[in-house]
Design a protein around this motif. Sequence first.
Motif, PDB file in Angstrom:
ATOM      1  N   MET A 154       0.863  -1.175   0.000  1.00 49.42           N
ATOM      2  CA  MET A 154       0.000   0.000   0.000  1.00 49.42           C
ATOM      3  C   MET A 154       0.902   1.228   0.000  1.00 49.42           C
ATOM      4  O   MET A 154       1.677   1.458   0.937  1.00 49.42           O
ATOM      5  CB  MET A 154      -0.919   0.006   1.222  1.00 49.42           C
ATOM      6  CG  MET A 154      -1.908   1.157   1.242  1.00 49.42           C
ATOM      7  SD  MET A 154      -3.028   1.088   2.669  1.00 49.42           S
ATOM      8  CE  MET A 154      -4.006  -0.361   2.218  1.00 49.42           C
ATOM      9  N   PHE A 206       1.479   5.189   0.059  1.00 48.52           N
ATOM     10  CA  PHE A 206       0.948   6.496   0.413  1.00 48.52           C
ATOM     11  C   PHE A 206       1.771   7.558  -0.305  1.00 48.52           C
ATOM     12  O   PHE A 206       2.969   7.703  -0.062  1.00 48.52           O
ATOM     13  CB  PHE A 206       1.014   6.703   1.929  1.00 48.52           C
ATOM     14  CG  PHE A 206       0.004   5.909   2.694  1.00 48.52           C
ATOM     15  CD1 PHE A 206      -1.171   6.499   3.142  1.00 48.52           C
ATOM     16  CD2 PHE A 206       0.205   4.555   2.951  1.00 48.52           C
ATOM     17  CE1 PHE A 206      -2.123   5.765   3.850  1.00 48.52           C
ATOM     18  CE2 PHE A 206      -0.731   3.810   3.649  1.00 48.52           C
ATOM     19  CZ  PHE A 206      -1.897   4.415   4.101  1.00 48.52           C
ATOM     20  N   VAL A 252      -3.622   7.304  -2.458  1.00 53.91           N
ATOM     21  CA  VAL A 252      -3.108   6.011  -2.019  1.00 53.91           C
ATOM     22  C   VAL A 252      -3.207   5.026  -3.186  1.00 53.91           C
ATOM     23  O   VAL A 252      -4.234   4.964  -3.865  1.00 53.91           O
ATOM     24  CB  VAL A 252      -3.900   5.474  -0.806  1.00 53.91           C
ATOM     25  CG1 VAL A 252      -3.402   4.091  -0.411  1.00 53.91           C
ATOM     26  CG2 VAL A 252      -3.770   6.438   0.366  1.00 53.91           C
ATOM     27  N   TRP A 297      -2.392   0.875  -4.547  1.00 55.96           N
ATOM     28  CA  TRP A 297      -2.317  -0.514  -4.087  1.00 55.96           C
ATOM     29  C   TRP A 297      -1.756  -1.369  -5.191  1.00 55.96           C
ATOM     30  O   TRP A 297      -2.091  -1.210  -6.369  1.00 55.96           O
ATOM     31  CB  TRP A 297      -3.717  -1.017  -3.705  1.00 55.96           C
ATOM     32  CG  TRP A 297      -3.808  -2.496  -3.461  1.00 55.96           C
ATOM     33  CD1 TRP A 297      -4.084  -3.465  -4.391  1.00 55.96           C
ATOM     34  CD2 TRP A 297      -3.621  -3.171  -2.218  1.00 55.96           C
ATOM     35  NE1 TRP A 297      -4.074  -4.707  -3.795  1.00 55.96           N
ATOM     36  CE2 TRP A 297      -3.805  -4.561  -2.450  1.00 55.96           C
ATOM     37  CE3 TRP A 297      -3.332  -2.746  -0.914  1.00 55.96           C
ATOM     38  CZ2 TRP A 297      -3.692  -5.512  -1.449  1.00 55.96           C
ATOM     39  CZ3 TRP A 297      -3.224  -3.705   0.086  1.00 55.96           C
ATOM     40  CH2 TRP A 297      -3.404  -5.071  -0.186  1.00 55.96           C
ATOM     41  N   SER A 347      -5.884   2.368  -7.465  1.00 56.21           N
ATOM     42  CA  SER A 347      -5.666   3.691  -6.899  1.00 56.21           C
ATOM     43  C   SER A 347      -6.994   4.229  -6.403  1.00 56.21           C
ATOM     44  O   SER A 347      -8.050   3.613  -6.602  1.00 56.21           O
ATOM     45  CB  SER A 347      -5.068   4.635  -7.952  1.00 56.21           C
ATOM     46  OG  SER A 347      -6.016   4.897  -8.976  1.00 56.21           O
TER      47      SER A 347
END
Length: 418
Positions: free
Chosen positions: A111, A113, A118, A120, A128
């Motif tokens: 994940m 940041f 964020v 993935w 996203s």
Amino acid sequence: MCIFQDNLDDWFKEAGDMCDVYSHALCNIAATSASNGSVGLFFQRNPMGVLPFWVHTTWDVDLATDGSSNSATKGDYLIFPPSHWEQDLELGVLNQRAWVLQERLLSTRVMHFTASQVFWECYEHRSSEVFPSQLPRWMHPTWGYDSQRLKGILSDNVAAWTHYDYYTSWVQLRMAYSQCGLSNDSDKLAAISGITKMLSTLAGGNFIAGLWDSYIIEELCWSFLRVHRMYQQKPSPYPTTWRAPTWSWASRNAYVHPSHSRDHRHCAEHRTMATMKSIDVGTSASGQLKHASIILRGKLLFSSFSSENNEDFSMTVQGTTVAMEDTDGYLNFSIYLDDPELHRPYEQDLVCLSMWSCECNSGHPDLPKECRMQALLLSPRNSGHHHYQRVGILGLEYDGYDLFMEYATNDEQDVVIF
């Protein structure tokens, strides 16, 4: 949970186990946009800035300038930033660190940041906040920036992939890795040792000084490009201490491009011109090298290269001089020197060791066949007879190819490269 950075004994022990640590973690959380360890995961941002929105147009526009049919018709269009994955994730601050590339690739789930949203990624999907179900295929990063092809291969059924699939993915990963930076120059091979161990287990073969021995002749024909990732702080091209032999891409801090042999290896006219006789390598448990040399056997050409600027070279052999391009604009040879800070004018007597050749039309049946060859450029060392160090790569075509075939040694010879 961590390595004691100031304890070398702990570092040597744990660095070799990174493959197991990250590959067995449930999820890896990445502070991808953080400039340093004090920033953390969260940023002040406006989510509306990345959300798609609809635009209604009432006009027809012809976008073509060459007479072809390419027009935008009136209607409703969904507008969104197409490059967030590449700009915010692939080029994110964290992903410009060499150690992180291996950690990201080995992790089953990550994940990310970032400053915009964020993201993935796992073995099955990339997502996203804008595309929570799945990132559209056409929004995936371009080939040169996508280091994740190998991730998909490692997660799939091994029987479904060929040995060359593994190798192609390794080459792609190495291109991305070579653009990343290191805090400690000596970590160049250690920071990717987990990946090479996994590939060795799945596909067979060994990695020697960062080169896959199953494709050793092709692997030795890498070249350095002077292009780095956008926004990256470019490191010094020279490591502070010795960490790899001159025949390994790990000997420099530069963007590594694979051999052009990959474009012709399936051609019936492809020929391997050199053979590897032996490799002498000493490696620590962390993946760092202690010493390394290789003995190759092939035909040699003794030549002199000169250039007054950064573009135009000439090659002279036994009084015969060939320019890089002939009067018709055909490229007789291309030269890529490993020293990124080489000053001109340049003049040097070098030995060319032929590695592979091909006579084909590059897959275009309407084109005539061309003879081409790649050779290592070697400079003599004072350490012994037939001892050399690599200084570059040479591509030969047309008159350059003919010159090599005419003046190269009749018999193959052994060379020791350090």
